[in-house]
Design a protein around this motif. Sequence first.
Motif, PDB file in Angstrom:
ATOM      1  N   VAL A   1       0.840  -1.206   0.000  1.00  0.00           N
ATOM      2  CA  VAL A   1       0.000   0.000   0.000  1.00  0.00           C
ATOM      3  C   VAL A   1       0.877   1.258   0.000  1.00  0.00           C
ATOM      4  CG1 VAL A   1      -1.673   1.342   1.341  1.00  0.00           C
ATOM      5  CG2 VAL A   1      -1.976  -1.129   1.071  1.00  0.00           C
ATOM      6  N   ASP A   2       1.906   1.282   0.819  1.00  0.00           N
ATOM      7  CA  ASP A   2       2.762   2.472   0.881  1.00  0.00           C
ATOM      8  C   ASP A   2       3.482   2.710  -0.444  1.00  0.00           C
ATOM      9  OD1 ASP A   2       2.009   2.937   3.449  1.00  0.00           O
ATOM     10  OD2 ASP A   2       3.802   2.058   4.366  1.00  0.00           O
TER      11      ASP A   2
ATOM     12  N   ALA B   1       0.908   4.028  -3.001  1.00  0.00           N
ATOM     13  CA  ALA B   1       0.505   5.422  -2.786  1.00  0.00           C
ATOM     14  C   ALA B   1       1.583   6.364  -3.331  1.00  0.00           C
ATOM     15  CB  ALA B   1       0.264   5.676  -1.301  1.00  0.00           C
ATOM     16  N   ASP B   2       2.827   6.061  -3.046  1.00  0.00           N
ATOM     17  CA  ASP B   2       3.907   6.920  -3.505  1.00  0.00           C
ATOM     18  C   ASP B   2       4.055   6.848  -5.028  1.00  0.00           C
ATOM     19  OD1 ASP B   2       6.139   8.687  -2.748  1.00  0.00           O
ATOM     20  OD2 ASP B   2       7.334   7.123  -3.716  1.00  0.00           O
TER      21      ASP B   2
END
Length: 273
Positions: free
Chosen positions: A228-229, A232-233
């Motif tokens: 997820v991280d 997102a980036d």
Amino acid sequence: MDFDKLQAVKVERQGGITFVILNRPEKRNAMSPQLHFEMVEVLKELAEDEETKVLVLTGAGESWCAGQDIKLFFRELDDKPKERHLARLANHEWRWTLLSSFPKPTIAMVNGYCFGGAFVQLFACDFAIAADEAQFGLSEVNWGILPGGLVGKVIVDGLSYRDAVWYSMTGDSFDGKKAAEIKLINKSVPAVDLRAATVELAETLARKNPQTLRTIKESLRLVRGMSVDQAADYLLAKEREMRFMDTESGRAEAMKQFLDDKTYRPGMGEYQR
Ligand code: ACO
């Protein structure tokens, strides 16, 4: 590139839609080494071709693609390691590397048989529409091999695990309606309507901002394998890249048409380009 010189592939144009046609109908468009080499050249040529807004992959005659050519790709290369290596490289390059990252929308227009290795290019295309009458099958098991050459990977990623195991272990064939039901394709239509349904989708896509489409397909393919991280980036970076790359400044123009001019509603269709 002179498309007229191709022997195993045909290229036809209709407006901004480029039809790439596997063209060995007498062999049900089974994929020979020559077909692989030609497809590499065709996809490289069309990737930045200005006329090509949408690419449609289809087959000549009654078949979409009957998988690898069991004679020319397997038996005749079994004892020729160098030729086998080159054919395998080309086979992977066009069916996965070039097609899945093709910078324009791609539609598989499945007009007939779709077996074995053909599932790789089926999943590499962004969209798939088939004739109700088309026949699909993971037939590898029927002649003693596994769904290799990436087939085993694309089916577990793209189908339910139950369906992937069922069809690869039974070799059961199924029609276009069933393919739509298990979400192997987007939809099926009667064979007589297949081209019109494909063109309708292609024309819808051709009205959208091409840079936005390109970024969406690149992003969706890659975020599937991210945390997820990371996603997102990455998506933020792609959003910024898209604005930088978009020569028609679509985002600003669309905001103007919606907020200032009040000439369109984003929920109901694309902005005027
Ligand atoms: N490899 C080599 N030749 C093929 C292939 C193939 N995958 N598919 C069809 N052909 C050839 C046939 O040998 C035949 O050649 P011939 O006229 O010289 O005898 C010709 O194409 C026509 O084939 P028929 O079987 O006569 O056509 P029909 O319309 O009756 O059946 C069908 C079509 C169902 C597609 C059948 O040809 C078939 O089962 N083909 C093999 C499909 C398959 O299992 N593909 C997966 C290969 S494995 C892989 O991709 C990893």
